[in-house]
Design a protein around this motif. Structure first.
Motif, PDB file in Angstrom:
ATOM      1  N   SER A 168     -12.694   4.997   8.286  1.00 38.99           N
ATOM      2  CA  SER A 168     -11.276   4.967   7.912  1.00 38.99           C
ATOM      3  C   SER A 168     -11.041   4.085   6.686  1.00 38.99           C
ATOM      4  N   GLU A 169     -11.880   3.038   6.561  1.00 36.09           N
ATOM      5  CA  GLU A 169     -11.684   2.144   5.409  1.00 36.09           C
ATOM      6  C   GLU A 169     -12.074   2.812   4.080  1.00 36.09           C
ATOM      7  N   THR A 170     -13.250   3.447   4.068  1.00 34.03           N
ATOM      8  CA  THR A 170     -13.683   4.083   2.808  1.00 34.03           C
ATOM      9  C   THR A 170     -12.751   5.247   2.470  1.00 34.03           C
ATOM     10  N   LEU A 171     -12.314   5.955   3.509  1.00 29.25           N
ATOM     11  CA  LEU A 171     -11.404   7.083   3.269  1.00 29.25           C
ATOM     12  C   LEU A 171     -10.076   6.579   2.700  1.00 29.25           C
ATOM     13  N   SER A 172      -9.604   5.469   3.263  1.00 32.23           N
ATOM     14  CA  SER A 172      -8.319   4.940   2.779  1.00 32.23           C
ATOM     15  C   SER A 172      -8.419   4.559   1.299  1.00 32.23           C
ATOM     16  N   LYS A 173      -9.580   3.979   0.914  1.00 35.37           N
ATOM     17  CA  LYS A 173      -9.754   3.617  -0.509  1.00 35.37           C
ATOM     18  C   LYS A 173      -9.781   4.852  -1.406  1.00 35.37           C
ATOM     19  N   LYS A 174     -10.530   5.874  -0.945  1.00 35.21           N
ATOM     20  CA  LYS A 174     -10.622   7.116  -1.731  1.00 35.21           C
ATOM     21  C   LYS A 174      -9.239   7.724  -1.923  1.00 35.21           C
ATOM     22  N   ILE A 175      -8.475   7.743  -0.839  1.00 34.65           N
ATOM     23  CA  ILE A 175      -7.159   8.392  -0.896  1.00 34.65           C
ATOM     24  C   ILE A 175      -6.182   7.567  -1.732  1.00 34.65           C
ATOM     25  N   LEU A 176      -6.271   6.245  -1.608  1.00 36.25           N
ATOM     26  CA  LEU A 176      -5.362   5.389  -2.389  1.00 36.25           C
ATOM     27  C   LEU A 176      -5.509   5.655  -3.892  1.00 36.25           C
ATOM     28  N   LYS A 177      -6.766   5.835  -4.327  1.00 35.21           N
ATOM     29  CA  LYS A 177      -6.998   6.159  -5.752  1.00 35.21           C
ATOM     30  C   LYS A 177      -6.233   7.413  -6.141  1.00 35.21           C
ATOM     31  N   GLN A 178      -6.279   8.402  -5.273  1.00 34.46           N
ATOM     32  CA  GLN A 178      -5.572   9.667  -5.559  1.00 34.46           C
ATOM     33  C   GLN A 178      -4.063   9.487  -5.491  1.00 34.46           C
ATOM     34  N   GLU A 179      -3.607   8.600  -4.588  1.00 34.40           N
ATOM     35  CA  GLU A 179      -2.161   8.327  -4.497  1.00 34.40           C
ATOM     36  C   GLU A 179      -1.639   7.833  -5.849  1.00 34.40           C
ATOM     37  N   HIS A 180      -2.472   6.972  -6.485  1.00 38.09           N
ATOM     38  CA  HIS A 180      -2.030   6.388  -7.755  1.00 38.09           C
ATOM     39  C   HIS A 180      -1.896   7.448  -8.855  1.00 38.09           C
ATOM     40  N   LEU A 181      -2.635   8.528  -8.725  1.00 35.27           N
ATOM     41  CA  LEU A 181      -2.489   9.630  -9.692  1.00 35.27           C
ATOM     42  C   LEU A 181      -1.330  10.545  -9.296  1.00 35.27           C
ATOM     43  N   LEU A 182      -1.200  10.717  -7.978  1.00 37.01           N
ATOM     44  CA  LEU A 182      -0.239  11.715  -7.486  1.00 37.01           C
ATOM     45  C   LEU A 182       1.222  11.300  -7.646  1.00 37.01           C
ATOM     46  N   TYR A 183       1.532  10.025  -7.381  1.00 37.41           N
ATOM     47  CA  TYR A 183       2.953   9.619  -7.384  1.00 37.41           C
ATOM     48  C   TYR A 183       3.592   9.845  -8.767  1.00 37.41           C
ATOM     49  N   PRO A 184       2.960   9.375  -9.858  1.00 33.10           N
ATOM     50  CA  PRO A 184       3.555   9.658 -11.175  1.00 33.10           C
ATOM     51  C   PRO A 184       3.678  11.154 -11.460  1.00 33.10           C
ATOM     52  N   LYS A 185       2.653  11.925 -11.074  1.00 28.16           N
ATOM     53  CA  LYS A 185       2.700  13.379 -11.317  1.00 28.16           C
ATOM     54  C   LYS A 185       3.879  14.000 -10.579  1.00 28.16           C
ATOM     55  N   ALA A 186       4.067  13.568  -9.331  1.00 25.37           N
ATOM     56  CA  ALA A 186       5.149  14.119  -8.507  1.00 25.37           C
ATOM     57  C   ALA A 186       6.506  13.761  -9.114  1.00 25.37           C
ATOM     58  N   LEU A 187       6.607  12.545  -9.639  1.00 23.42           N
ATOM     59  CA  LEU A 187       7.878  12.141 -10.268  1.00 23.42           C
ATOM     60  C   LEU A 187       8.162  13.008 -11.482  1.00 23.42           C
ATOM     61  N   ARG A 188       7.132  13.227 -12.285  1.00 28.27           N
ATOM     62  CA  ARG A 188       7.322  14.090 -13.465  1.00 28.27           C
ATOM     63  C   ARG A 188       7.775  15.471 -13.035  1.00 28.27           C
ATOM     64  N   LYS A 189       7.107  15.993 -11.983  1.00 30.23           N
ATOM     65  CA  LYS A 189       7.426  17.352 -11.539  1.00 30.23           C
ATOM     66  C   LYS A 189       8.874  17.422 -11.051  1.00 30.23           C
ATOM     67  N   MET A 190       9.238  16.473 -10.203  1.00 31.24           N
ATOM     68  CA  MET A 190      10.577  16.516  -9.624  1.00 31.24           C
ATOM     69  C   MET A 190      11.656  16.291 -10.692  1.00 31.24           C
ATOM     70  N   LEU A 191      11.399  15.334 -11.580  1.00 32.73           N
ATOM     71  CA  LEU A 191      12.456  14.950 -12.526  1.00 32.73           C
ATOM     72  C   LEU A 191      12.538  15.896 -13.719  1.00 32.73           C
ATOM     73  N   SER A 192      11.526  16.738 -13.891  1.00 35.79           N
ATOM     74  CA  SER A 192      11.622  17.706 -14.990  1.00 35.79           C
ATOM     75  C   SER A 192      12.645  18.785 -14.641  1.00 35.79           C
ATOM     76  N   LYS A 193      12.982  18.845 -13.329  1.00 38.41           N
ATOM     77  CA  LYS A 193      13.907  19.908 -12.896  1.00 38.41           C
ATOM     78  C   LYS A 193      15.363  19.466 -12.885  1.00 38.41           C
ATOM     79  N   ILE A 194      15.616  18.167 -13.152  1.00 38.02           N
ATOM     80  CA  ILE A 194      17.036  17.768 -13.106  1.00 38.02           C
ATOM     81  C   ILE A 194      17.548  17.348 -14.491  1.00 38.02           C
TER      82      ILE A 194
END
Ligand code: GRF
Length: 194
Positions: A168-194
């Motif tokens: 669970s620890e190594t998985l959490s680290k792997k996923i956290l790295k992806q979270e850091h890429l995903l959150y900005p991308k999601a903001l761009r996606k959502m805010l490009s529509k308003i």
């Protein structure tokens, strides 16, 4: 909204409870030239959150509300958000449940990041449950917050492969790295529509 170098940036608040790595990442992102947000305010329910140590080195306004009296705290928070003209809230490892009333007031304008491929593994101890179930993949999801836990409209997800060696620890680290890429991308996606 704040006008900056030709683009309008949405005034954003981040709510945290712990390490604040997603918060730091969003602050970094907000300072990039074409970012659609500016981080104006941070709230923590935990005065010992590591994220607070980082905030003290910045000029970003922050406040602690412990949520022991949720209704009272939420009223004060709503006042602050209104006063600061905040249009968007990003939950980033925020461990408190917001009331229906609060969510209604910010309808569709609260985002959360969850470390699983929703709708699978809502709630706590995600990585432990994923490993116990011998899943081959997990991941992370950015979604809009509605009145039901981890159930609002999904903006973006990223799948992560689980190796046999992962715990669970190594998985959490792997996923956290992806979270850091995903959150900005999601903001761009959502805010490009308003
Ligand atoms: C992240 O895994 C996030 O998805 C979950 O809590 C963790 C918070 O990490 N909701 P951090 O505080 O952003 O480092």
């Amino acid at each position: 909204m704040v006008k900056s170098i030709g683009i309008r940036k949405l005034k954003t608040a981040i709510f945290i409870s712990g390490n604040g790595s997603n918060m730091k990442n969003l602050i970094r992102f907000s300072k990039t030239k074409n970012s659609p947000i500016v981080v104006d305010f941070v709230l923590s329910n935990n005065k010992k959150a590591n994220g607070i140590i980082h905030l003290k080195k910045t000029k970003i306004n922050f406040k602690i509300f412990n949520f022991k009296q949720r209704n009272n705290d939420e009223k004060k928070i709503l006042d602050i958000l209104e006063e600061r003209k905040i249009h968007l809230i990003c939950l980033a490892g925020f461990m408190k449940i917001l009331s229906k009333n609060f969510i209604k007031k910010f309808n569709g304008k609260i985002l959360n990041i969850h470390p699983s491929l929703l709708p699978k593994y809502k709630g706590l101890n995600t990585h432990e449950r994923v490993i116990l179930n011998n899943e081959k993949f997990s991941g992370c999801t950015v979604h809009i917050v509605n009145e039901r836990l981890d159930s609002g409209k999904i903006i973006l997800q990223k799948k992560v492969k689980i190796s046999k060696k992962d715990n669970s620890e190594t998985l959490s680290k792997k996923i956290l790295k992806q979270e850091h890429l995903l959150y900005p991308k999601a903001l761009r996606k959502m805010l490009s529509k308003i």
